[in-house]
Design an enzyme around this catalytic site. Structure first.
Site, PDB file in Angstrom:
ATOM      1  N   HIS A 254      36.355  29.413  44.734  1.00  0.00           N
ATOM      2  CA  HIS A 254      37.692  30.124  44.387  1.00  0.00           C
ATOM      3  C   HIS A 254      38.001  30.913  45.631  1.00  0.00           C
ATOM      4  O   HIS A 254      37.210  31.297  46.541  1.00  0.00           O
ATOM      5  CB  HIS A 254      37.351  31.156  43.352  1.00  0.00           C
ATOM      6  CG  HIS A 254      38.368  31.975  42.844  1.00  0.00           C
ATOM      7  ND1 HIS A 254      39.316  31.683  42.133  1.00  0.00           N
ATOM      8  CD2 HIS A 254      38.996  33.273  43.458  1.00  0.00           C
ATOM      9  CE1 HIS A 254      40.327  32.457  42.028  1.00  0.00           C
ATOM     10  NE2 HIS A 254      40.033  33.476  42.740  1.00  0.00           N
TER      11      HIS A 254
ATOM     12  N   ASP B  46      42.470  40.106  31.714  1.00  0.00           N
ATOM     13  CA  ASP B  46      43.067  39.771  32.941  1.00  0.00           C
ATOM     14  C   ASP B  46      44.409  39.585  33.228  1.00  0.00           C
ATOM     15  O   ASP B  46      45.085  40.372  33.860  1.00  0.00           O
ATOM     16  CB  ASP B  46      42.334  38.982  33.638  1.00  0.00           C
ATOM     17  CG  ASP B  46      42.828  38.962  35.105  1.00  0.00           C
ATOM     18  OD1 ASP B  46      42.841  39.883  35.778  1.00  0.00           O
ATOM     19  OD2 ASP B  46      43.379  37.798  35.487  1.00  0.00           O
TER      20      ASP B  46
ATOM     21  N   ARG C  50      49.410  45.594  36.930  1.00  0.00           N
ATOM     22  CA  ARG C  50      49.216  45.794  37.844  1.00  0.00           C
ATOM     23  C   ARG C  50      50.292  45.329  39.026  1.00  0.00           C
ATOM     24  O   ARG C  50      50.815  45.880  40.186  1.00  0.00           O
ATOM     25  CB  ARG C  50      47.996  45.258  38.718  1.00  0.00           C
ATOM     26  CG  ARG C  50      46.638  45.791  38.055  1.00  0.00           C
ATOM     27  CD  ARG C  50      45.450  45.026  38.203  1.00  0.00           C
ATOM     28  NE  ARG C  50      45.272  44.656  39.611  1.00  0.00           N
ATOM     29  CZ  ARG C  50      44.509  43.821  40.047  1.00  0.00           C
ATOM     30  NH1 ARG C  50      44.099  42.753  39.267  1.00  0.00           N
ATOM     31  NH2 ARG C  50      44.421  43.499  41.355  1.00  0.00           N
TER      32      ARG C  50
ATOM     33  N   SER D 274      38.971  41.287  38.469  1.00  0.00           N
ATOM     34  CA  SER D 274      40.181  40.096  38.087  1.00  0.00           C
ATOM     35  C   SER D 274      39.496  38.648  38.331  1.00  0.00           C
ATOM     36  O   SER D 274      39.545  37.919  37.315  1.00  0.00           O
ATOM     37  CB  SER D 274      41.299  40.431  38.658  1.00  0.00           C
ATOM     38  OG  SER D 274      42.312  39.113  38.689  1.00  0.00           O
TER      39      SER D 274
ATOM     40  N   LYS E 274      37.256  36.048  35.538  1.00  0.00           N
ATOM     41  CA  LYS E 274      37.803  34.499  34.914  1.00  0.00           C
ATOM     42  C   LYS E 274      36.555  33.414  35.730  1.00  0.00           C
ATOM     43  O   LYS E 274      36.376  32.651  34.882  1.00  0.00           O
ATOM     44  CB  LYS E 274      39.007  34.363  35.755  1.00  0.00           C
ATOM     45  CG  LYS E 274      40.233  34.991  35.195  1.00  0.00           C
ATOM     46  CD  LYS E 274      41.375  34.868  36.025  1.00  0.00           C
ATOM     47  CE  LYS E 274      41.552  35.664  37.327  1.00  0.00           C
ATOM     48  NZ  LYS E 274      42.655  35.927  38.154  1.00  0.00           N
TER      49      LYS E 274
HETATM   50  N1  URA Z   1      43.582  36.962  42.478  1.00  0.00           N
HETATM   51  C1  URA Z   1      43.309  37.279  41.075  1.00  0.00           C
HETATM   52  O1  URA Z   1      42.805  36.559  40.420  1.00  0.00           O
HETATM   53  N2  URA Z   1      43.433  38.702  40.826  1.00  0.00           N
HETATM   54  C2  URA Z   1      43.809  39.584  41.869  1.00  0.00           C
HETATM   55  O2  URA Z   1      43.680  40.639  41.281  1.00  0.00           O
HETATM   56  C3  URA Z   1      44.007  39.152  43.068  1.00  0.00           C
HETATM   57  C4  URA Z   1      43.852  37.909  43.323  1.00  0.00           C
END
Ligand code: URA
Ligand code: CA
Length: 435
Positions: free
Chosen positions: A82, A161, A168, A183, A187
């Site tokens: 990621h 999220d 946010r 966040s 995931k």
């Molecule tokens: N990428 C994400 O998935 N969440 C964040 O808060 C910032 C970058």
């Protein structure tokens, strides 16, 4: 428990219990806790921070808010990668086939681009016919059969999220290390891989502008993953200049294919070796990093990695002819380049500014529901530290009409600065954290 008391406790800098955090997240998802209270909570976290224990509790609570993908029907150690999001960052399209060509199953769920950063799904859709939505059965069958699938994340992963990120985004609370870590990791933990390599970007084009913050974020995410029983590594890499030369969906796909075919070497390839080596080593396919790096390099030299991409494109309904001849992909018709106004050395190729230049021509989306012009973007012709002659082109822009092209040109011109004295280019990788 009362929500105002929890917000007040965080506002005053105290540590919340796992129960208090779950109460908030579950209440947000069920609709019992309104947006205005969650917004106040996020702002309190922004200013007061969270302990690693609180951040882990927040992450796990967000993971539990939706579907947990079960990859146990896929044979072998599943690895995932990621990126925290960068400009000209097409690593997934290069890395996934390289790792799969080493015999390590890559079951990757990706996102769409948001803000000035690009997303893998949009890039994949630049290849005509390519499907990025597979059923869970199709997804697992494909990974078992050819060792690779890159698809869109299901809507049901970590719904908490989605809600929280949307809040946010409009309450100036994105840039909080615990909120970003929760966040991303919520995931990743919901999508099932056994081992996860994080590419944490730092620099002007990244969420984390400085190395200290990037290190803190990386280390926190590695710890959260470790506590959840995953093998973890984080590579902190530079995002002051774009990773590759291309910025924009189709242009990045062309560069990815040229990198996989060995025609093009550069930062994308080098970073794929670093990230891939961790993935191959954590999956147990090689016992040390140098051997893993060497094996990955061989997948490009032998053509095995490019063949893996072909197999994936065919399996997902795409036209593999474009993999054989990527220049056939359609690039926007109006094009113009910018030249250096003086001789000397390239001092900056600003990633954020170039990301915005590509956005202004239609390459990205401001909101989730915006559509993207896959054919537009830009290609940088120089990197930081390169010697330069007055009048030498430094970037080439492609847009679908004249007005978009001039908008892109006015942004892009600001990305380049020059120095009469030699300039030391930034390192590609600052450090790697593995526990
Ligand atoms: N990428 C994400 O998935 N969440 C964040 O808060 C910032 C970058
Ligand atoms: Ca990405």
């Amino acid at each position: 428990m009362r929500v105002p008391d929890i917000i007040m406790k965080k506002r005053d800098g105290h540590e919340l219990s796992s129960e208090e955090i779950s109460f908030l997240i579950e209440g947000m998802v069920s609709g019992d806790v309104p947006d205005y209270q969650m917004s106040a909570f996020c702002m309190a976290v922004y200013f007061q921070g969270m302990t690693p224990r609180e951040t882990t509790a927040l992450t796990l609570s967000m993971t539990r808010s939706g579907e947990i993908v079960d990859l146990s029907n896929i044979r072998g150690t599943k690895v995932d990668k990621h990126s925290t999001g960068g400009v000209g960052d097409t690593t997934t399209l290069v890395l996934a086939p390289m790792v799969a060509a080493c015999g390590v199953p890559v079951a990757k769920m990706s996102g769409r681009g948001l803000g000035h950063t690009g997303g893998t799904l949009d890039k994949l859709e630049s290849i005509p016919g390519m499907r990025v939505t597979l059923s869970e059965e199709e997804f697992m069958e494909q990974v078992n059969r050819i060792g690779i699938a890159v698809v869109g994340q299901t809507e049901d992963v970590a719904p908490a999220d989605k809600t929280l990120y949307a809040l946010r985004d409009v309450t100036a609370t994105v840039e909080s290390i615990p909120l970003i870590a929760a966040s991303i990791m919520s995931k990743k933990l919901a999508t099932g891989a056994d081992a996860i390599v994080l590419d944490v970007k730092t620099g002007t084009g990244a969420f984390m502008h400085d190395l200290t913050c990037a290190r803190e974020l990386a280390s926190l995410m590695v710890d959260i993953g470790g506590m959840a029983g995953r093998r973890m590594a984080a590579v902190i890499s530079d995002m002051n200049q774009p990773l590759g030369h291309a910025v924009g969906n189709t242009l990045e796909v062309i560069e990815a294919i040229q990198t996989l075919s060995g025609e093009k070497r550069g930062r994308i390839f080098d970073l794929c070796l670093e990230l891939g080596a961790r993935m191959v080593e954590m999956a147990g396919a090689e016992s040390d990093i140098d051997a893993a790096r060497f094996r990955l390099q061989r997948t490009v030299e032998s053509g095995a990695a490019l063949e893996k991409l072909r197999e994936m494109v065919i399996a997902q309904g795409g036209d593999a002819g474009y993999v054989d001849d990527p220049k056939r992909l359609s690039v926007a018709e109006f094009s113009e380049s910018i030249s250096a106004p003086c001789s000397g050395y390239v001092a900056s190729v600003d990633a954020m500014t170039l990301g915005r230049a590509a956005m202004s021509m239609g390459a990205g989306r401001q909101r989730k529901e915006d559509s993207v012009d896959l054919s537009c973007g830009l290609v940088t012709l120089v990197s930081v530290g390169d010697p330069i002659e007055e009048g030498q082109p430094v970037v080439e822009l492609h847009a679908s009409n004249r007005s978009k092209l001039s908008e892109g040109l006015s942004y892009a011109a600001r990305a380049f600065t020059y120095s009469p004295d030699p300039i030391q280019p930034p390192p590609l990788v600052y450090e790697t954290i593995q526990r």
